[in-house]
Design a protein around this motif. Structure first.
Motif, short mmCIF file in Angstrom:
data_model
loop_
_atom_site.label_atom_id
_atom_site.label_comp_id
_atom_site.label_asym_id
_atom_site.label_seq_id
_atom_site.Cartn_x
_atom_site.Cartn_y
_atom_site.Cartn_z
N ASP A 85 48.05 54.99 44.64
CA ASP A 85 47.80 55.40 46.03
C ASP A 85 46.42 54.96 46.49
O ASP A 85 46.24 54.48 47.61
N ALA A 86 45.43 55.12 45.61
CA ALA A 86 44.06 54.75 45.99
C ALA A 86 43.94 53.25 46.21
O ALA A 86 43.29 52.80 47.16
N TYR A 87 44.56 52.45 45.35
CA TYR A 87 44.47 51.00 45.50
C TYR A 87 45.17 50.55 46.78
O TYR A 87 44.64 49.70 47.51
N GLU A 88 46.32 51.13 47.05
CA GLU A 88 47.03 50.79 48.29
C GLU A 88 46.19 51.15 49.51
O GLU A 88 46.12 50.39 50.48
N GLU A 89 45.53 52.30 49.46
CA GLU A 89 44.64 52.72 50.55
C GLU A 89 43.52 51.70 50.77
O GLU A 89 43.19 51.34 51.90
N LEU A 90 42.93 51.24 49.67
CA LEU A 90 41.86 50.25 49.78
C LEU A 90 42.37 48.93 50.35
O LEU A 90 41.71 48.30 51.19
N MET A 91 43.56 48.52 49.93
CA MET A 91 44.12 47.27 50.45
C MET A 91 44.41 47.39 51.94
O MET A 91 44.13 46.48 52.73
N GLU A 92 44.96 48.53 52.35
CA GLU A 92 45.25 48.74 53.77
C GLU A 92 43.97 48.80 54.59
O GLU A 92 43.97 48.49 55.79
N GLY A 93 42.87 49.21 53.94
CA GLY A 93 41.59 49.27 54.63
C GLY A 93 40.87 47.94 54.70
O GLY A 93 39.76 47.87 55.25
N GLY A 94 41.45 46.90 54.13
CA GLY A 94 40.86 45.57 54.23
C GLY A 94 40.05 45.12 53.03
O GLY A 94 39.43 44.06 53.07
N VAL A 95 40.06 45.92 51.93
CA VAL A 95 39.37 45.50 50.72
C VAL A 95 40.15 44.36 50.06
O VAL A 95 41.38 44.37 50.04
N GLU A 96 39.43 43.39 49.51
CA GLU A 96 40.08 42.24 48.89
C GLU A 96 40.82 42.63 47.62
O GLU A 96 40.31 43.40 46.79
N ASP A 97 42.04 42.12 47.46
CA ASP A 97 42.84 42.37 46.27
C ASP A 97 42.20 41.65 45.08
O ASP A 97 42.08 40.42 45.07
N TYR A 98 41.79 42.41 44.06
CA TYR A 98 41.08 41.83 42.92
C TYR A 98 41.90 41.97 41.64
O TYR A 98 42.35 40.98 41.07
N ARG A 99 42.09 43.20 41.15
CA ARG A 99 42.96 43.46 39.99
C ARG A 99 43.75 44.72 40.29
O ARG A 99 43.21 45.84 40.24
N ASP A 100 45.03 44.56 40.62
CA ASP A 100 45.83 45.72 41.03
C ASP A 100 46.27 46.52 39.81
O ASP A 100 46.12 46.09 38.66
N PRO A 101 46.80 47.74 40.03
CA PRO A 101 47.16 48.59 38.89
C PRO A 101 48.18 47.95 37.96
O PRO A 101 48.09 48.10 36.73
N ASP A 102 49.17 47.22 38.50
CA ASP A 102 50.18 46.61 37.64
C ASP A 102 49.56 45.61 36.67
O ASP A 102 49.98 45.51 35.51
N SER A 103 48.54 44.87 37.12
CA SER A 103 47.90 43.89 36.26
C SER A 103 47.04 44.55 35.18
O SER A 103 46.61 43.88 34.24
N CYS A 104 46.83 45.85 35.33
CA CYS A 104 46.01 46.60 34.36
C CYS A 104 46.85 47.64 33.62
O CYS A 104 46.32 48.68 33.17
N GLY A 105 48.13 47.39 33.53
CA GLY A 105 49.00 48.29 32.79
C GLY A 105 49.26 49.62 33.46
O GLY A 105 49.73 50.56 32.83
N GLY A 106 48.95 49.71 34.77
CA GLY A 106 49.18 50.93 35.53
C GLY A 106 48.18 52.03 35.27
O GLY A 106 48.31 53.14 35.80
N ARG A 107 47.13 51.74 34.48
CA ARG A 107 46.17 52.80 34.10
C ARG A 107 44.92 52.80 34.95
O ARG A 107 44.24 53.81 35.06
N TYR A 108 44.59 51.67 35.53
CA TYR A 108 43.37 51.54 36.33
C TYR A 108 43.52 50.30 37.20
O TYR A 108 44.55 49.60 37.16
N ALA A 109 42.51 50.02 38.01
CA ALA A 109 42.49 48.85 38.87
C ALA A 109 41.04 48.51 39.16
O ALA A 109 40.13 49.28 38.83
N PHE A 110 40.82 47.35 39.78
CA PHE A 110 39.46 46.93 40.10
C PHE A 110 39.40 46.34 41.51
O PHE A 110 40.33 45.66 41.96
#
Length: 257
Positions: A85-110
């Motif tokens: 939810d937090a990563y999606e919120e950041l993406m919707e706010g215009g933050v650049e997609d860097y490392r999404d949760p799926d690419s990090c095993g669903g445990r974290y993101a960057f």
């Protein structure tokens, strides 16, 4: 020393842009500011920060300096209830997609801030939303690094993860609250070395008595880098065995570059 991890400092090239980014995307608010002739320090963090919670110090030098990130400093990590939810919120706010949760095993993101500092998004059930969970630094000798933090600063190891090709060790002051920031020591088994760069500055340890704490550090053979006298008895600096700067202070600093 009775230390508390107080803040992590990073240098920014456009203070207004950086403040806008953290206010907009992480809901940070200004906690303090120091305006000096040659630089400005702004301390920011989320609303509802725990009394032992750490803030982020943004340092802007007025000479239009540019900075190199290096790779010895890794990232800060901030807490959320749900990493997706937090990563999606950041993406919707215009933050650049860097490392999404799926690419990090669903445990974290960057994500990265305007200056390229990496920010990890971690799922936690404690602490204010977006509060700093840990600051990660890379170390070249895990045994020596752990010895430095545990012996010099009197920290304790609160969590560890041993992987096939790297290990993570989380340290913080003994008895620190769960909401307090920790330092993540990342050790890669391939024997690589790291460049400090200058975009990251230091993390700061608040103590009850600066001169007493400095005496303890010197007695434990910590590096005499910038002693209290050279810093008007407001703060001091030592360096870890890997060269990471550590500020020691007993009050909010009057000036930190």
């Amino acid at each position: 020393m009775n230390p508390t991890l107080d803040h992590t400092m990073m240098r920014v090239e456009d203070l207004d842009a950086s403040l806008e980014w953290y206010r907009t995307h992480l809901d940070y608010e200004e906690k303090g500011r120091m305006e000096m002739d040659t630089f400005t320090n702004v301390y920011i963090g989320p609303e509802g920060l725990h009394e032992e919670g750490a803030v982020l110090e943004l340092t802007y030098n007025h000479d239009d300096s540019t900075y190199e990130l290096g790779d010895a400093w890794g990232h800060i990590a901030v807490r959320v209830d749900d990493v997706y939810d937090a990563y999606e919120e950041l993406m919707e706010g215009g933050v650049e997609d860097y490392r999404d949760p799926d690419s990090c095993g669903g445990r974290y993101a960057f994500v990265t801030d305007p200056d390229g500092h990496e920010i990890e998004i971690v799922q936690r059930d404690h602490g204010a939303r977006w509060s700093i969970d840990h600051t990660m630094v890379r170390v070249e000798d895990a045994d020596a690094a752990l010895g430095w933090y545990l012996r010099k600063l009197g920290f304790e190891m609160v969590r560890r993860a041993e992987m096939d090709d790297f290990a993570l060790y989380f340290v913080k002051p003994e008895g620190a609250a769960e909401e307090a920031m920790s330092i993540e020591l990342t050790y890669n088994y391939d024997g690589r070395s790291y460049e400090l760069g200058d975009a990251w500055g230091h993390f700061a340890v608040m103590v009850d008595d600066l001169e007493d704490a400095w005496g303890t550090l010197m007695g434990r053979h910590a590096e005499d880098y910038r002693d209290p006298e050279s810093c008007d008895y407001t703060y001091a600096f030592t360096r870890t065995n890997d060269g990471h700067e550590v500020e020691i202070l007993d009050a909010w600093p009057d000036a930190v570059e």
